[in-house]
Design a protein around this motif. Structure first.
Motif, mmCIF file in Angstrom:
data_model
loop_
_atom_site.group_PDB
_atom_site.id
_atom_site.type_symbol
_atom_site.label_atom_id
_atom_site.label_comp_id
_atom_site.label_asym_id
_atom_site.label_seq_id
_atom_site.Cartn_x
_atom_site.Cartn_y
_atom_site.Cartn_z
ATOM 1 N N GLU A 127 -11.966 5.932 5.068
ATOM 2 C CA GLU A 127 -11.784 5.031 6.217
ATOM 3 C C GLU A 127 -11.948 3.575 5.792
ATOM 4 N N LYS A 128 -12.963 3.281 4.997
ATOM 5 C CA LYS A 128 -13.167 1.913 4.500
ATOM 6 C C LYS A 128 -12.012 1.488 3.593
ATOM 7 N N MET A 129 -11.576 2.399 2.749
ATOM 8 C CA MET A 129 -10.507 2.087 1.804
ATOM 9 C C MET A 129 -9.223 1.694 2.514
ATOM 10 N N GLN A 130 -8.980 2.306 3.634
ATOM 11 C CA GLN A 130 -7.764 1.991 4.396
ATOM 12 C C GLN A 130 -7.807 0.593 4.999
ATOM 13 N N HIS A 131 -8.986 -0.024 5.022
ATOM 14 C CA HIS A 131 -9.138 -1.378 5.559
ATOM 15 C C HIS A 131 -9.650 -2.339 4.492
ATOM 16 N N VAL A 132 -9.319 -2.069 3.235
ATOM 17 C CA VAL A 132 -9.865 -2.845 2.122
ATOM 18 C C VAL A 132 -9.484 -4.317 2.199
ATOM 19 N N THR A 133 -8.306 -4.634 2.732
ATOM 20 C CA THR A 133 -7.867 -6.028 2.762
ATOM 21 C C THR A 133 -8.708 -6.875 3.718
ATOM 22 N N GLU A 134 -9.507 -6.226 4.542
ATOM 23 C CA GLU A 134 -10.375 -6.949 5.463
ATOM 24 C C GLU A 134 -11.715 -7.303 4.808
ATOM 25 N N LEU A 135 -11.918 -6.829 3.591
ATOM 26 C CA LEU A 135 -13.203 -7.007 2.913
ATOM 27 C C LEU A 135 -13.159 -8.176 1.936
ATOM 28 N N GLY A 136 -14.337 -8.702 1.631
ATOM 29 C CA GLY A 136 -14.455 -9.767 0.648
ATOM 30 C C GLY A 136 -14.591 -9.227 -0.764
ATOM 31 N N ARG A 137 -14.740 -10.142 -1.722
ATOM 32 C CA ARG A 137 -14.777 -9.773 -3.138
ATOM 33 C C ARG A 137 -15.878 -8.758 -3.443
ATOM 34 N N THR A 148 -19.430 21.268 -15.153
ATOM 35 C CA THR A 148 -18.147 21.858 -15.511
ATOM 36 C C THR A 148 -17.081 21.333 -14.549
ATOM 37 N N ALA A 149 -15.844 21.715 -14.779
ATOM 38 C CA ALA A 149 -14.711 21.170 -14.032
ATOM 39 C C ALA A 149 -14.837 21.409 -12.524
ATOM 40 N N PRO A 150 -14.406 20.448 -11.722
ATOM 41 C CA PRO A 150 -14.378 20.644 -10.270
ATOM 42 C C PRO A 150 -13.169 21.483 -9.858
ATOM 43 N N LYS A 151 -13.249 22.070 -8.675
ATOM 44 C CA LYS A 151 -12.090 22.785 -8.142
ATOM 45 C C LYS A 151 -10.969 21.802 -7.826
ATOM 46 N N ILE A 152 -9.750 22.315 -7.813
ATOM 47 C CA ILE A 152 -8.578 21.466 -7.590
ATOM 48 C C ILE A 152 -8.718 20.647 -6.309
ATOM 49 N N ASN A 153 -9.167 21.276 -5.244
ATOM 50 C CA ASN A 153 -9.218 20.599 -3.952
ATOM 51 C C ASN A 153 -10.621 20.113 -3.573
ATOM 52 N N GLU A 154 -11.503 19.976 -4.567
ATOM 53 C CA GLU A 154 -12.853 19.509 -4.264
ATOM 54 C C GLU A 154 -12.814 18.093 -3.694
ATOM 55 N N GLU A 155 -13.621 17.860 -2.662
ATOM 56 C CA GLU A 155 -13.649 16.555 -2.004
ATOM 57 C C GLU A 155 -14.460 15.577 -2.848
ATOM 58 N N LEU A 156 -13.773 14.712 -3.573
ATOM 59 C CA LEU A 156 -14.445 13.748 -4.442
ATOM 60 C C LEU A 156 -14.590 12.374 -3.798
ATOM 61 N N ILE A 157 -13.933 12.152 -2.661
ATOM 62 C CA ILE A 157 -14.099 10.922 -1.895
ATOM 63 C C ILE A 157 -14.405 11.321 -0.462
ATOM 64 N N THR A 158 -15.455 10.766 0.099
ATOM 65 C CA THR A 158 -15.860 11.154 1.445
ATOM 66 C C THR A 158 -14.902 10.586 2.493
ATOM 67 N N PRO A 159 -14.791 11.230 3.650
ATOM 68 C CA PRO A 159 -13.958 10.678 4.735
ATOM 69 C C PRO A 159 -14.394 9.278 5.150
ATOM 70 N N ALA A 181 0.827 -1.209 0.000
ATOM 71 C CA ALA A 181 0.000 0.000 0.000
ATOM 72 C C ALA A 181 0.856 1.252 0.000
ATOM 73 N N ALA A 182 2.045 1.173 0.559
ATOM 74 C CA ALA A 182 2.934 2.341 0.613
ATOM 75 C C ALA A 182 3.498 2.709 -0.757
ATOM 76 N N ASP A 183 3.396 1.784 -1.721
ATOM 77 C CA ASP A 183 3.941 2.032 -3.056
ATOM 78 C C ASP A 183 3.017 2.856 -3.938
ATOM 79 N N MET A 184 1.770 3.049 -3.518
ATOM 80 C CA MET A 184 0.797 3.640 -4.438
ATOM 81 C C MET A 184 -0.233 4.472 -3.689
ATOM 82 N N GLU A 185 -1.001 5.223 -4.448
ATOM 83 C CA GLU A 185 -2.074 6.010 -3.861
ATOM 84 C C GLU A 185 -3.209 5.086 -3.425
ATOM 85 N N LEU A 186 -4.017 5.569 -2.499
ATOM 86 C CA LEU A 186 -5.034 4.724 -1.887
ATOM 87 C C LEU A 186 -6.056 4.221 -2.910
ATOM 88 N N THR A 187 -6.455 5.059 -3.844
ATOM 89 C CA THR A 187 -7.416 4.615 -4.860
ATOM 90 C C THR A 187 -6.842 3.449 -5.669
#
Length: 483
Positions: free
Chosen positions: A397-407, A382-393, A328-334
Motif C-alpha cells: 500500500e505504501k509502495m503504491q504511493h511512493v511519489t508522495e513520500l520524501g527522500r 532454505t529456499a522460500p516457496k514460490i508464492n511466499e509472501e515476501l512483501i506485506t500488504p 509506473a506501468a512500465d515496471m514492477e512495483l519494487t
C-alpha cells in the motif's frame, strides 16, 4: 560429467560436439516446462557454431552454456533484463565477459530466467513467470541468477553464467545445491557498456558443480583490463593448479552464525556452519567464532542508496533510448519504488556511501591479518516457496504511493519492503560492498529436503584459498548435490 570432462570427451572423440548441444536441448524440452529456467533458445545458431567449431585447445571446447538474461549481452540476442519495458530489446554488441566465455570454448545455447533488473533474491518476473527449484518445484531456486541455478541443478548444462551484485550467484547456489563463486572486484572482464556494475558491487561469473570447473573458468576469465576502473593482478600459475596444491601453512578460519543485520538465523543455517567447523577441525584447521566487525544495518542502508542511484541513472538512459518518460506501468512495483528513491538522492548521499564501502573494505582487510578466511552461512534459511509472501500488504500500500513520500521515507520504504527477503539472505551483500571474493559450497541438506550452503569469504585477490577449501570439502565427499 562436469564441463572439463565434457571438453576432454569431445577432444578424445568419445562425444560428438553437435550431439552434446542437441542433448542439452532435449533436456530443455523435457524439463523446462516445469522449471521455467530457460527463457530463450538459439538452437540453429548454437548447432551451427558446434558444427563449425575450431578446437584451438580451449579449456571448454564445445561445452554448452546458458547466459543469464541480465547484464550479459550477446549480439543479436534478446537483452531484456527480465523487464516488460525491454521485452523487444536486442543486444547490439557482445560484451567483454561473453566474448571471453566464447573464447574459452563455450557454445551459448540460450538465456536463463531472471527477476526484473535483478533486484530480488528470488526469480519471479512478470515478463517470464517464476523459475522453479529442481529439488522441489514448489520452491524458488533463488535469485537473481535463479534460472541459471535451476538449469545447472537439473543437469541441463554443467555451467551457467550468472552475476552477483548482492549475492545473486551465491544465494541461488545455496538454495539449489551448487557451487557459487563471486570473484574479487576487478578479476573478470567488464565493459564496454557497463564498466562499474553498481559501483563495483556487481561481478559476472557462473554457477557450477565442481571446484575444478570453477577454478578453470576463473583461469579462463581472469584479466587485467587497462580501461577498467578496478584492477586485480593475475594469479599464476593459475587457480586450477593452486586449488589442487596443499595449504602452505596452518589455516586459520574465523566464523560467525549471527546475522550481520540482527535478524533471526535458522537452526539449519547454524548447523550447516557448525558441521563445517567440526570438519575443518578434523582436518587440523584452526577455527574461532568471532563477531562480524562491520555495522551490517548501516551498510545495508548504503547498499540501497547505491541500488537506487544506479537505477535512476539506468532509467535516464532508457528514456533517452525510447524517447519518452517511463511510468509506473512500465515496471514492477519494487522497481518503481527503487527508481523513485534514486530520483531524490544527492551527490553527497552517494559520496558518503562509497566512502563507507571503502572504510568497510579496510576493516575487513584488517581481519585477514589474523585469519585466512571468514565462514558464515550463505543464506539464513532454505529456499522460500514460490508464492511466499515476501512483501506485506501494508508495505505494498505504501509502495503504491511512493511519489508522495520524501527522500528519507522512500529509502526507509525500500528497507521495509525488503525486510522479509533480507531475513532470508543477510550474509551475502557485504562481500559485494567490500569487493572481496566469496564462495558458497553445497554441504548441507535440511530435513525438509532442501539444500543450504555455507559461505567462505576471502581477502581481496585470494580466490585461491577459497577454491582450495572447496576442494577439501569436495575431496571428502561433503558436497550435497541433486542427482
Amino acid at each position: 560429467m562436469d564441463a572439463l570432462d565434457m571438453s576432454e570427451a569431445i577432444r578424445n572423440g568419445k562425444v560428438d560436439r553437435v550431439e552434446l548441444i542437441k542433448e542439452s536441448y532435449q533436456k530443455i524440452d523435457q524439463l523446462n516446462g516445469k522449471l521455467n529456467a530457460v527463457i530463450k533458445r538459439r538452437d540453429e545458431r548454437a548447432l551451427e557454431e558446434a558444427q563449425n567449431f575450431v578446437d584451438r585447445g580451449q579449456p571448454f571446447a564445445g561445452v554448452p552454456l546458458l547466459l543469464k538474461g541480465l547484464g550479459q549481452s550477446l549480439a543479436g540476442e534478446p537483452d531484456t533484463n527480465g523487464s516488460r519495458l525491454l521485452k523487444d530489446n536486442y543486444a547490439q554488441k557482445t560484451d567483454n565477459f561473453v566474448k571471453c566465455l566464447k573464447e574459452a570454448g563455450f557454445i551459448v545455447i540460450g538465456q536463463t530466467n531472471v527477476p526484473e533488473f535483478g533486484f530480488k533474491n528470488i526469480t519471479d518476473p512478470v515478463l517470464y513467470g517464476a523459475a522453479h527449484n529442481p529439488w522441489n518445484l514448489q520452491y524458488s531456486p533463488g535469485g537473481s541468477s535463479g534460472g541459471s541455478a535451476s538449469a545447472v541443478a537439473a543437469g541441463i548444462v554443467p555451467i551457467a553464467a550468472g552475476n552477483d551484485g548482492g549475492g545473486s550467484i551465491r544465494i541461488p547456489a545455496s538454495f539449489s545445491g551448487l557451487i557459487g563463486l563471486k570473484p574479487t572486484r576487478g578479476r573478470v572482464p567488464v565493459g564496454p557498456a557497463s564498466w562499474r556494475g553498481w559501483q563495483g558491487a556487481a561481478i559476472n561469473f557462473a554457477l557450477t558443480k565442481s571446484i575444478r570447473d570453477t577454478a578453470a573458468l576463473l583461469d579462463a576469465l581472469q584479466i587485467v583490463q587497462p580501461a577498467a576502473p578496478f584492477q586485480t593482478p593475475l594469479i599464476k600459475p593459475g587457480f586450477l593448479v593452486k586449488a589442487e596444491q596443499p595449504f602452505k601453512q596452518k589455516l586459520r578460519v574465523a566464523y560467525s552464525i549471527e546475522s550481520p543485520v540482527g535478524s533471526e538465523v535458522s537452526n539449519d543455517a547454524k548447523t550447516a556452519v557448525l558441521e563445517a567447523v567440526d570438519f575443518l577441525n578434523s582436518q587440523g584447521i584452526q577455527t574461532e567464532e568471532i563477531k562480524n566487525p562491520l555495522n551490517g544495518s548501516e551498510l545495508m542502508r548504503s547498499y540501497y542508496i547505491v541500488n537506487s542511484g544506479e537505477t535512476a541513472s539506468m532509467f535516464e538512459k532508457i528514456e533517452q533510448q525510447i524517447n519518452r518518460r517511463v511510468t509506473a506501468a512500465d515496471m514492477e512495483l519494487t522497481t518503481w519504488v527503487i527508481y523513485q528513491a534514486g530520483l531524490l538522492l544527492s551527490a553527497k548521499d552517494y559520496s558518503k556511501t562509497l566512502s563507507l564501502w571503502d572504510e568497510a573494505s579496510a576493516i575487513m582487510d584488517h581481519l585477514y591479518e589474523n585469519y585466512d578466511v571468514y565462514l558464515t552461512p550463505t543464506t539464513a534459511y532454505t529456499a522460500p516457496k514460490i508464492n511466499e509472501e515476501l512483501i506485506t500488504p501494508a508495505s505494498i500500500e505504501k509502495m503504491q504511493h511512493v511519489t508522495e513520500l520524501g527522500r528519507t521515507e522512500r529509502l526507509n520504504l525500500i528497507a521495509e519492503f525488503f525486510e522479509r527477503s533480507l531475513k532470508l539472505t543477510p550474509f551475502t551483500q557485504q562481500a559485494n560492498m567490500t569487493g572481496q571474493p566469496a564462495i558458497s559450497l553445497p554441504t548441507f541438506v535440511s530435513k525438509n529436503g532442501l539444500p543450504l550452503g555455507i559461505q567462505f569469504i576471502g581477502r581481496k585477490g585470494d580466490e585461491s584459498t577459497l577454491l582450495r577449501i572447496g576442494q577439501l570439502f569436495e575431496e571428502e565427499n561433503t558436497f550435497k548435490m541433486l542427482h
